[in-house]
Write a protein that holds these residues in place. Structure first.
Motif, PDB file in Angstrom:
ATOM      1  N   UNK A  65       0.820  -1.208   0.000  1.00 45.10           N
ATOM      2  CA  UNK A  65       0.000   0.000   0.000  1.00 45.10           C
ATOM      3  C   UNK A  65       0.855   1.260   0.000  1.00 45.10           C
ATOM      4  N   UNK A  66       1.970   1.220   0.720  1.00 46.05           N
ATOM      5  CA  UNK A  66       2.874   2.372   0.718  1.00 46.05           C
ATOM      6  C   UNK A  66       3.366   2.643  -0.698  1.00 46.05           C
ATOM      7  N   UNK A  67       3.789   1.590  -1.386  1.00 44.67           N
ATOM      8  CA  UNK A  67       4.294   1.763  -2.757  1.00 44.67           C
ATOM      9  C   UNK A  67       3.203   2.270  -3.695  1.00 44.67           C
ATOM     10  N   UNK A  68       2.004   1.713  -3.585  1.00 49.88           N
ATOM     11  CA  UNK A  68       0.898   2.110  -4.457  1.00 49.88           C
ATOM     12  C   UNK A  68       0.484   3.561  -4.193  1.00 49.88           C
ATOM     13  N   UNK A  69       0.312   3.926  -2.931  1.00 52.85           N
ATOM     14  CA  UNK A  69      -0.109   5.295  -2.610  1.00 52.85           C
ATOM     15  C   UNK A  69       0.953   6.305  -3.049  1.00 52.85           C
ATOM     16  N   UNK A  70       2.215   5.965  -2.858  1.00 58.28           N
ATOM     17  CA  UNK A  70       3.308   6.862  -3.271  1.00 58.28           C
ATOM     18  C   UNK A  70       3.288   7.074  -4.783  1.00 58.28           C
ATOM     19  N   UNK A  71       3.219   5.978  -5.550  1.00 57.73           N
ATOM     20  CA  UNK A  71       3.239   6.109  -7.007  1.00 57.73           C
ATOM     21  C   UNK A  71       1.970   6.797  -7.516  1.00 57.73           C
ATOM     22  N   UNK A  72       0.854   6.554  -6.857  1.00 59.07           N
ATOM     23  CA  UNK A  72      -0.387   7.220  -7.263  1.00 59.07           C
ATOM     24  C   UNK A  72      -0.225   8.732  -7.117  1.00 59.07           C
ATOM     25  N   UNK A  73       0.371   9.176  -6.004  1.00 52.61           N
ATOM     26  CA  UNK A  73       0.598  10.604  -5.778  1.00 52.61           C
ATOM     27  C   UNK A  73       1.617  11.169  -6.766  1.00 52.61           C
ATOM     28  N   UNK A  74       2.503  10.308  -7.256  1.00 51.33           N
ATOM     29  CA  UNK A  74       3.476  10.754  -8.243  1.00 51.33           C
ATOM     30  C   UNK A  74       2.874  10.886  -9.640  1.00 51.33           C
ATOM     31  N   UNK A  75       1.617  10.491  -9.797  1.00 48.94           N
ATOM     32  CA  UNK A  75       0.958  10.648 -11.078  1.00 48.94           C
ATOM     33  C   UNK A  75       0.944   9.417 -11.960  1.00 48.94           C
ATOM     34  N   UNK A  76       1.445   8.290 -11.442  1.00 49.78           N
ATOM     35  CA  UNK A  76       1.402   7.050 -12.227  1.00 49.78           C
ATOM     36  C   UNK A  76      -0.038   6.554 -12.332  1.00 49.78           C
ATOM     37  N   UNK A  77      -0.297   5.803 -13.390  1.00 47.77           N
ATOM     38  CA  UNK A  77      -1.567   5.086 -13.493  1.00 47.77           C
ATOM     39  C   UNK A  77      -1.405   3.804 -12.681  1.00 47.77           C
ATOM     40  N   UNK A  78      -1.891   3.818 -11.458  1.00 52.60           N
ATOM     41  CA  UNK A  78      -1.589   2.731 -10.519  1.00 52.60           C
ATOM     42  C   UNK A  78      -2.723   1.723 -10.434  1.00 52.60           C
ATOM     43  N   UNK A  79      -2.347   0.472 -10.520  1.00 49.78           N
ATOM     44  CA  UNK A  79      -3.297  -0.626 -10.355  1.00 49.78           C
ATOM     45  C   UNK A  79      -2.770  -1.578  -9.286  1.00 49.78           C
ATOM     46  N   UNK A  80      -3.570  -1.755  -8.244  1.00 52.37           N
ATOM     47  CA  UNK A  80      -3.274  -2.784  -7.243  1.00 52.37           C
ATOM     48  C   UNK A  80      -4.394  -3.807  -7.340  1.00 52.37           C
ATOM     49  N   UNK A  81      -4.071  -4.935  -7.947  1.00 53.49           N
ATOM     50  CA  UNK A  81      -5.064  -5.981  -8.234  1.00 53.49           C
ATOM     51  C   UNK A  81      -5.274  -6.862  -7.004  1.00 53.49           C
ATOM     52  N   UNK A  82      -6.486  -6.857  -6.450  1.00 51.17           N
ATOM     53  CA  UNK A  82      -6.751  -7.705  -5.276  1.00 51.17           C
ATOM     54  C   UNK A  82      -7.359  -9.035  -5.672  1.00 51.17           C
ATOM     55  N   UNK A  83      -7.393  -9.959  -4.759  1.00 46.09           N
ATOM     56  CA  UNK A  83      -8.039 -11.232  -5.019  1.00 46.09           C
ATOM     57  C   UNK A  83      -7.708 -12.282  -3.980  1.00 46.09           C
ATOM     58  N   UNK A  84      -8.383 -13.407  -4.074  1.00 45.42           N
ATOM     59  CA  UNK A  84      -8.211 -14.522  -3.128  1.00 45.42           C
ATOM     60  C   UNK A  84      -7.860 -15.797  -3.876  1.00 45.42           C
ATOM     61  N   UNK A  85      -7.176 -16.677  -3.175  1.00 42.93           N
ATOM     62  CA  UNK A  85      -6.853 -18.001  -3.688  1.00 42.93           C
ATOM     63  C   UNK A  85      -7.891 -18.990  -3.153  1.00 42.93           C
ATOM     64  N   UNK A  86      -8.308 -19.948  -4.012  1.00 42.35           N
ATOM     65  CA  UNK A  86      -9.348 -20.898  -3.583  1.00 42.35           C
ATOM     66  C   UNK A  86      -8.856 -21.884  -2.537  1.00 42.35           C
ATOM     67  N   UNK A  87      -7.523 -21.991  -2.371  1.00 41.24           N
ATOM     68  CA  UNK A  87      -6.936 -22.769  -1.274  1.00 41.24           C
ATOM     69  C   UNK A  87      -7.552 -24.155  -1.162  1.00 41.24           C
ATOM     70  N   UNK A  88      -7.272 -25.002  -2.167  1.00 39.84           N
ATOM     71  CA  UNK A  88      -7.924 -26.298  -2.283  1.00 39.84           C
ATOM     72  C   UNK A  88      -8.022 -27.106  -1.009  1.00 39.84           C
ATOM     73  N   UNK A  89      -6.874 -27.425  -0.419  1.00 40.48           N
ATOM     74  CA  UNK A  89      -6.876 -28.312   0.757  1.00 40.48           C
ATOM     75  C   UNK A  89      -7.546 -27.642   1.950  1.00 40.48           C
ATOM     76  N   UNK A  90      -7.185 -26.387   2.220  1.00 37.32           N
ATOM     77  CA  UNK A  90      -7.692 -25.699   3.406  1.00 37.32           C
ATOM     78  C   UNK A  90      -9.202 -25.500   3.330  1.00 37.32           C
ATOM     79  N   UNK A  91      -9.687 -25.085   2.160  1.00 31.58           N
ATOM     80  CA  UNK A  91     -11.124 -24.823   2.023  1.00 31.58           C
ATOM     81  C   UNK A  91     -11.921 -26.121   2.106  1.00 31.58           C
ATOM     82  N   UNK A  92     -11.449 -27.158   1.425  1.00 33.42           N
ATOM     83  CA  UNK A  92     -12.158 -28.435   1.487  1.00 33.42           C
ATOM     84  C   UNK A  92     -12.206 -28.955   2.918  1.00 33.42           C
ATOM     85  N   UNK A  93     -11.111 -28.773   3.658  1.00 36.75           N
ATOM     86  CA  UNK A  93     -11.071 -29.227   5.054  1.00 36.75           C
ATOM     87  C   UNK A  93     -12.112 -28.488   5.893  1.00 36.75           C
TER      88      UNK A  93
END
Length: 886
Positions: A65-93
């Motif tokens: 977040x520090x890197x993204x907020x800094x670059x955003x303020x610098x005028x870059x077109x910033x993308x921080x892509x979020x998401x989750x992993x389906x975590x096969x073993x853990x979720x099935x358990x």
């Protein structure tokens, strides 16, 4: 005109949620591809959908977040892509545990219904960690949130699998893998946690087939001996050279097995002769392939002994071990048993001891994929921060084994392979198959297994951008700018993303890999449920605020190194936030009549003004330079020092007299002070924003500013025209002398606020007029009034404390500054106590019984105490002698 003031008390809970909602509502995190605009992109290391925020997540996402907020303020077109992993073993358990509580299981539901239940669970509980990341302040582009099982990712996964299969890089084979008897599936290396355990080393005699004697071997797992198909020795081990080629009889089983030579064997371990069980040990498996040994599997998937093993069949592997050791002892085969500590692999999900087993699985050939991944780092296209992790990455890839990608689960990307019952054809396809292309039959069934979770997450940087479609996002934001991750998954995730990115994204997946360490407890231990030493970041946020947690995690942290969690550091970060809060509140109180149209001239600026403006520019430059180098902790420290030590403790204190000046003649000076305070505070808030986003937004909105939010305000660049080396040098000298005067007054316990003369003699004559012109600084900050200059050759003051700093001799006359009689009485009392302490310690150390019987460390400690008491006594005596002259 300044806006209304902030509340008296710093309570982050009153505004943090409000500002996050404001940022999201106004789409300030969102980015669209924009031709001609410089991109900066990060894909989040996807947390498990089952997960909840822990300190490792908090550190990792704060850095991003520090890197993204800094670059955003610098005028870059910033993308921080979020998401989750389906975590096969853990979720099935998780879902299977819920089913057990209902009195049923996945087999009773069937695969389709079970998968529906998992999706329901995901929708109900899977967003928890995403909400927690919001409470931390993570400025992800939530409109683009991805899930490794969503339609786009599933399409990408199938395309990669089929493409690799068509290239001959994916195959089915019977090899040894990590197996969890509880989860009943193969595991990847990262799903195995090795822990040192106390065990035993059993020495056994394997008799020669010709009856001429025996060879002694040592093993930590005697229950696997039923699967022994050879004895290995090192070819250069003189003890066994004559035995190579002979057979021994496998005890209990009575099967002949050969003695052979292999360089893998460590002659110094055990007896230098090792039993080889190719079906139950990865190294033995490789030796078995080299020497064409049979693979005899004697342990089943559930951890019980195989059929055909007589009375041992069906026993749990550890029950078998106990019975077998007893039987070997009775048979005269067991020579000895010794205590032995060794690393044992456990399933990271259920903590069951992992069993290496030979089974039929799907594998990826890694050698041809690894080569370009090594070259991308060696030629500098991908840079590791710190650079030392490059060697670890390269070493692992140079020795990589084929990757087992199949898992015996129902939750995950199902392997796109179908088997024809009629002609035994295997069909791998991008589309579901209903007709066999070889025989035209319709008796087809899909492979029951799913893919390793790391297979899909290995595609994360480009599948989240819309690959395999040629999307605008892929064009602008891939390769991504930096990957932020812990050093514990360099091999398992980072390397696989590089390989897959080069193979399918046709470019590196990221330019930099920013490695951070682990967050450990105050004793340096890894935080874990078993130790009960974990700290819940959400609890810290609820009590202290997200900004405090973020700043604590970032300061004192260097790339790649572990850090320890101390509550004292949390308190220190909260104190810093409180310091800025109170300073801002004071300033806003004194900006009520702020004239926004007023601009000082060069002549309006005082030395303190020029100094703080110069320091502000250098701080901005230094913070930017450190962020460019990924030295985020050092950047945070620089801001901390500037705000606390220079701005708050010095400049604000010096500006107070000008702010309080009611004289019309001082009006311009007051306006200049207001201007400088406003300028420095506003720029400092922008510098601090990436580190402490909520606090800075709350204050920034109340000070004179431009724009709707600090997070899209421009990043402060150093204004070279305001850098003033002379002002910095002169103020540094003044500050050093003021600090020394304060210390001298503290040493004699002068009453705070009691003014006293200070006499100065200058080695550097150029400083004399500077100090004279700024005598008010000394009066305000060290109660030095009057400030007198001692000319060369003049007699030095009597009855005065003396010190030298910054080339300036300082004399502090004591008469009238302290109550001499009262001070003498205090010192005489202290002297009496020290005499008694010296006598007590001296007597103790003169006692031979104590010196001989007490531990050396205790005796040494007492000697140190005695020496300290003597030194302090001497100092008090000298002080009393000095006071006697007054």
């Amino acid at each position: 005109m300044a806006k209304d003031n902030i509340p008296k008390v710093y309570e982050p809970q009153s505004f943090e949620k409000r500002w996050y909602e404001f940022w999201e509502k106004n789409d300030l995190f969102h980015a669209e591809p924009e031709e001609g605009k410089k991109p900066f992109s990060i894909v989040i290391p996807p947390p498990n959908v089952t997960g909840q925020l822990h300190m490792g997540h908090a550190l990792d996402n704060t850095l991003q977040d520090i890197l993204i907020r800094w670059r955003r303020m610098q005028g870059y077109n910033t993308l921080w892509m979020p998401g989750c992993d389906h975590a096969g073993i853990a979720t099935q358990a998780k879902v299977e545990a819920a089913l057990r509580a209902e009195g049923t299981n996945r087999y009773e539901l069937g695969r389709e219904k079970f998968t529906e239940r998992v999706w329901q669970w995901k929708e109900e509980y899977g967003s928890r960690i995403m909400y927690q990341l919001r409470t931390l302040g993570s400025s992800c582009d939530w409109a683009r949130e991805r899930f490794t099982m969503d339609e786009g990712c599933s399409h990408a996964v199938r395309e990669v699998f089929v493409s690799l299969y068509e290239k001959g890089l994916i195959y089915q084979g019977t090899r040894i893998t990590n197996w969890c008897p509880s989860c009943n599936t193969a595991l990847s290396d990262i799903e195995v946690e090795h822990e040192t355990e106390a065990g035993h080393l059993w020495h056994l005699r394997y008799a020669f087939e010709d009856g001429s004697g025996y060879v002694e071997i040592a093993t930590t797992r005697p229950e696997t001996m039923f699967g022994d198909t050879g004895i290995a020795v090192h070819p250069d081990d003189a003890r066994y050279k004559d035995l190579i080629g002979k057979n021994v009889i496998l005890p209990i089983v009575n099967r002949p097995i050969p003695i052979f030579a292999d360089e893998y064997v460590d002659p110094s371990f055990g007896t230098g002769a090792v039993k080889v069980t190719p079906a139950h040990d990865p190294n033995d498996f490789e030796m078995g392939l080299r020497h064409d040994l049979p693979q005899v599997r004697v342990i089943e998937n559930d951890g019980t002994m195989s059929k055909g093993l007589g009375k041992y069949a069906g026993l749990d592997r550890y029950e078998c071990r106990k019975m077998l050791v007893k039987d070997l002892e009775e048979a005269g085969v067991l020579v000895s048993t010794e205590e032995h500590e060794h690393a044992v692999g456990h399933c990271s999900r259920c903590h069951t001891t992992v069993e290496p087993l030979v089974s039929k699985q799907w594998f990826v050939k890694m050698e041809s994929l690894a080569k370009p991944a090594i070259e991308a780092v060696q030629d500098g296209r991908i840079k590791f921060v710190p650079e030392r992790f490059t060697k670890i990455y390269v070493n692992w890839l140079e020795n990589i084994r084929d990757w087992c990608i199949s898992r015996q689960l129902w939750w995950g990307h199902r392997i796109p392979a179908w088997y024809c019952t009629d002609c035994k054809e295997t069909i791998v396809s991008r589309e579901d198959v209903e007709t066999c292309p070889k025989c035209g039959g319709h008796h087809l069934h899909q492979d029951e297994d799913v893919l390793d979770t790391w297979f899909s997450s290995g595609l994360w940087p480009f599948e989240t951008m819309g690959w395999p479609e040629e999307t605008p996002e892929l064009k602008q934001f891939y390769p991504t700018s930096v990957l932020v991750t812990g050093y514990d998954i360099i091999f398992f995730w980072v390397a696989r993303m590089v390989m897959m990115g080069l193979e399918f994204g046709k470019d590196i997946p990221f330019h930099h890999v920013f490695i951070h360490g682990l967050v450990r407890d105050s004793e340096g231990r890894k935080m874990s449920k078993s130790l009960g030493n974990g700290i819940d970041p959400v609890e810290v946020i609820d009590k202290y605020g997200a900004d405090t947690l973020r700043f604590m995690l970032i300061t004192g942290n260097t790339p790649g190194n572990d850090m320890r969690f101390y509550w004292e550091r949390v308190e220190a970060a909260r104190n810093f936030a409180n310091k800025l809060w109170n300073a801002s509140r004071f300033m806003l109180m004194n900006l009520e009549d702020f004239d926004a149209g007023f601009t000082p001239t060069a002549e309006d600026y005082t030395l303190a003004d020029r100094w703080i403006l110069s320091r502000c520019q250098k701080t901005a430059a230094g913070v930017t330079q450190n962020l460019e180098k990924f030295e985020l902790g050092e950047a945070g420290r620089m801001i901390y020092e500037f705000i606390w030590s220079e701005f708050c403790d010095w400049y604000i204190e010096l500006a107070k007299a000008r702010l309080y000046d009611k004289d019309a003649a001082g009006e311009r000076s007051k306006k200049t002070a207001q201007y400088v305070l406003s300028y420095v505070l506003e720029r400092t808030l922008r510098l601090l924003h990436p580190f402490m986003p909520f606090l800075t937004e709350e204050i920034w909105q109340r000070v004179p500013h431009e724009g709707r939010s600090i997070m899209v305000a421009p990043w402060p660049e150093a204004d070279e025209s305001l850098v003033d080396e002379t002002a910095e040098r002169e103020m540094a000298s003044i500050m050093e002398v003021i600090v020394r005067i304060r210390n001298m007054r503290a040493e004699v316990e002068a009453a705070p606020g009691k003014r006293s003369e200070v006499i100065l003699h200058f080695a550097d004559k150029a400083l004399a007029p500077v100090f004279a012109a700024h005598a008010a600084y000394f009066a305000a900050l060290s109660w030095a009034e009057p400030l007198t200059v001692l000319e060369d050759g003049a007699a030095k003051p009597e009855n005065a404390m003396a010190a030298i700093v910054a080339g300036v001799e300082i004399y502090l006359p004591l008469r009238g500054l302290i109550d001499v009689e009262k001070e003498k009485a205090r010192l005489e009392k202290e002297l009496a106590n020290l005499v008694g302490e010296e006598k007590r310690l001296g007597g103790k150390l003169a006692n031979e019984g104590f010196v001989k019987k007490a531990p050396p460390a205790v005796v040494e400690k007492e000697r140190e105490k005695l020496e300290a008491a003597r030194e302090k006594k001497k100092a008090v005596e000298e002080r009393l002698a000095y006071l006697a002259k007054l």
